[in-house]
Write a protein that holds these residues in place. Structure first.
Motif, PDB file in Angstrom:
ATOM      1  N   ASP A  74      30.228  29.381  42.551  1.00 46.21           N
ATOM      2  CA  ASP A  74      31.462  29.837  43.096  1.00 46.21           C
ATOM      3  C   ASP A  74      32.399  30.386  42.166  1.00 46.21           C
ATOM      4  O   ASP A  74      32.907  31.604  42.213  1.00 46.21           O
ATOM      5  N   ARG A  75      32.586  29.500  41.265  1.00 46.19           N
ATOM      6  CA  ARG A  75      33.719  30.152  40.317  1.00 46.19           C
ATOM      7  C   ARG A  75      33.212  31.374  39.250  1.00 46.19           C
ATOM      8  O   ARG A  75      33.984  32.377  39.237  1.00 46.19           O
ATOM      9  N   ILE A  76      31.966  31.524  38.911  1.00 49.40           N
ATOM     10  CA  ILE A  76      31.464  32.649  38.181  1.00 49.40           C
ATOM     11  C   ILE A  76      31.331  33.806  39.113  1.00 49.40           C
ATOM     12  O   ILE A  76      31.789  34.784  38.767  1.00 49.40           O
ATOM     13  N   ARG A  77      30.963  33.564  40.538  1.00 43.29           N
ATOM     14  CA  ARG A  77      30.906  34.759  41.239  1.00 43.29           C
ATOM     15  C   ARG A  77      32.320  35.227  41.593  1.00 43.29           C
ATOM     16  O   ARG A  77      32.582  36.488  41.629  1.00 43.29           O
ATOM     17  N   GLU A  78      33.261  34.446  41.932  1.00 47.80           N
ATOM     18  CA  GLU A  78      34.589  34.985  42.018  1.00 47.80           C
ATOM     19  C   GLU A  78      35.019  35.721  40.770  1.00 47.80           C
ATOM     20  O   GLU A  78      35.898  36.627  40.940  1.00 47.80           O
ATOM     21  N   SER A  79      35.043  35.187  39.654  1.00 51.80           N
ATOM     22  CA  SER A  79      35.308  35.867  38.362  1.00 51.80           C
ATOM     23  C   SER A  79      34.857  37.213  38.626  1.00 51.80           C
ATOM     24  O   SER A  79      35.208  37.998  37.793  1.00 51.80           O
ATOM     25  N   ALA A  80      33.416  37.187  38.625  1.00 48.56           N
ATOM     26  CA  ALA A  80      32.746  38.549  38.575  1.00 48.56           C
ATOM     27  C   ALA A  80      33.316  39.196  39.797  1.00 48.56           C
ATOM     28  O   ALA A  80      33.560  40.634  39.343  1.00 48.56           O
ATOM     29  N   ARG A  81      33.530  39.072  40.753  1.00 45.66           N
ATOM     30  CA  ARG A  81      34.283  39.652  41.788  1.00 45.66           C
ATOM     31  C   ARG A  81      35.492  40.366  41.514  1.00 45.66           C
ATOM     32  O   ARG A  81      36.042  41.631  41.486  1.00 45.66           O
ATOM     33  N   THR A  82      36.588  39.266  40.894  1.00 44.14           N
ATOM     34  CA  THR A  82      37.619  39.870  40.141  1.00 44.14           C
ATOM     35  C   THR A  82      37.611  41.157  39.131  1.00 44.14           C
ATOM     36  O   THR A  82      38.327  41.900  39.149  1.00 44.14           O
ATOM     37  N   MET A  83      36.867  40.702  38.441  1.00 42.11           N
ATOM     38  CA  MET A  83      36.442  41.782  37.220  1.00 42.11           C
ATOM     39  C   MET A  83      35.851  43.259  37.807  1.00 42.11           C
ATOM     40  O   MET A  83      36.252  44.154  37.319  1.00 42.11           O
ATOM     41  N   LEU A  84      35.043  43.211  38.757  1.00 43.09           N
ATOM     42  CA  LEU A  84      34.421  44.221  39.394  1.00 43.09           C
ATOM     43  C   LEU A  84      35.703  44.958  40.330  1.00 43.09           C
ATOM     44  O   LEU A  84      35.963  46.361  40.223  1.00 43.09           O
ATOM     45  N   ASP A  85      36.854  44.216  40.917  1.00 41.94           N
ATOM     46  CA  ASP A  85      37.798  44.950  41.422  1.00 41.94           C
ATOM     47  C   ASP A  85      38.770  45.544  40.484  1.00 41.94           C
ATOM     48  O   ASP A  85      39.349  46.487  40.597  1.00 41.94           O
ATOM     49  N   LEU A  86      38.836  45.025  39.009  1.00 41.35           N
ATOM     50  CA  LEU A  86      39.768  45.402  37.903  1.00 41.35           C
ATOM     51  C   LEU A  86      39.047  46.563  37.217  1.00 41.35           C
ATOM     52  O   LEU A  86      39.917  47.438  36.511  1.00 41.35           O
ATOM     53  N   LEU A  87      37.721  46.940  37.466  1.00 37.91           N
ATOM     54  CA  LEU A  87      37.097  48.077  36.910  1.00 37.91           C
ATOM     55  C   LEU A  87      37.903  49.465  37.358  1.00 37.91           C
ATOM     56  O   LEU A  87      38.330  49.661  38.622  1.00 37.91           O
ATOM     57  N   PRO A  88      37.752  50.478  36.385  1.00 36.97           N
ATOM     58  CA  PRO A  88      38.410  51.778  37.006  1.00 36.97           C
ATOM     59  C   PRO A  88      37.722  52.209  38.100  1.00 36.97           C
ATOM     60  O   PRO A  88      36.628  51.890  38.439  1.00 36.97           O
ATOM     61  N   ASP A  89      38.423  53.205  39.093  1.00 40.58           N
ATOM     62  CA  ASP A  89      38.041  53.586  40.304  1.00 40.58           C
ATOM     63  C   ASP A  89      36.891  54.493  39.928  1.00 40.58           C
ATOM     64  O   ASP A  89      35.675  54.447  40.769  1.00 40.58           O
ATOM     65  N   TYR A  90      36.662  55.101  39.073  1.00 42.18           N
ATOM     66  CA  TYR A  90      35.578  56.168  38.581  1.00 42.18           C
ATOM     67  C   TYR A  90      34.446  55.453  38.450  1.00 42.18           C
ATOM     68  O   TYR A  90      33.473  56.286  38.826  1.00 42.18           O
ATOM     69  N   PHE A  91      34.209  54.256  38.086  1.00 36.67           N
ATOM     70  CA  PHE A  91      33.105  53.473  37.736  1.00 36.67           C
ATOM     71  C   PHE A  91      32.096  53.610  39.262  1.00 36.67           C
ATOM     72  O   PHE A  91      31.036  53.672  39.124  1.00 36.67           O
ATOM     73  N   TYR A  92      32.831  53.635  40.556  1.00 34.75           N
ATOM     74  CA  TYR A  92      32.336  53.605  41.597  1.00 34.75           C
ATOM     75  C   TYR A  92      31.990  54.740  42.195  1.00 34.75           C
ATOM     76  O   TYR A  92      31.188  54.910  43.152  1.00 34.75           O
TER      77      TYR A  92
END
Length: 190
Positions: free
Chosen positions: A17-35
């Protein structure tokens, strides 16, 4: 809706859960253009599924799927599997820089590691976990460590089994002969 929801299925592969939530946080912090951008602006180095709008996201999804399926052959412990999935999810996260540039930044494997380290206080990762993710993302380009446009930048070669594995999954996802069908929610069809 959070940006990380785009990878809801892939995030489920992370057991901690800890690593998944960290990954989720990082994905949310990526620049919008990535998506939004394609995996290859020229179409020269990636298959059709990774071209056009959202192509980079589809490329990442396929790399993660390769990893998940290959875990049946490569016997990594659960923590290593989680860190590999995390690495693959963000490996191209700043492909055109933190602020979008016109072209791919050759040093994007180093830039994502720096960005990850800069965001450390927002993540629940140990120093060792952070270091392992940084090394896996830094070496994801494999043998392509130099280019003629930026001769002063030399990317690291993958050395550890996990670094080589991340490179292999990224490499496989970029092969032009690979054909993957996606449904309307960008999920890989089995």
């Amino acid at each position: 809706m959070n940006k990380s929801d785009t990878f809801e299925n892939e995030l489920k592969y992370i057991k901690s859960d800890r690593i998944r939530e960290s990954a989720r946080t990082m994905l949310d912090l990526l620049p919008d253009y990535f998506y939004k951008i394609e995996a290859s602006s020229t179409g020269k180095y990636h298959p059709p599924f990774s071209l056009g709008e959202g192509g980079l996201v589809r490329h990442v999804k396929v790399a993660v799927k390769f990893a998940y399926d290959l875990f049946t052959i490569y016997k990594f412990d659960d923590d290593t599997k989680d860190l590999i999935i995390f690495s693959l999810l963000i490996h191209d996260g700043v492909k055109k820089g933190l602020v979008e540039t016109r072209y791919t930044k050759f040093d994007h494997p180093l830039l994502i590691g720096k960005y990850l380290t800069d965001c450390k206080d927002k993540l629940s990762l140990s120093d060792e976990e952070l270091s392992r993710i940084v090394s896996m993302t830094a070496s994801h380009m494999g043998k392509w460590t130099t280019n003629s446009f930026e001769p002063n930048i030399i990317l690291p070669l993958p050395k550890t089994v996990e670094e080589k594995f991340v490179h292999m999954c990224d490499f496989l996802s970029s092969r032009k002969f690979v054909h993957v069908d996606f449904d309307e929610k960008e999920s890989i069809l089995e």
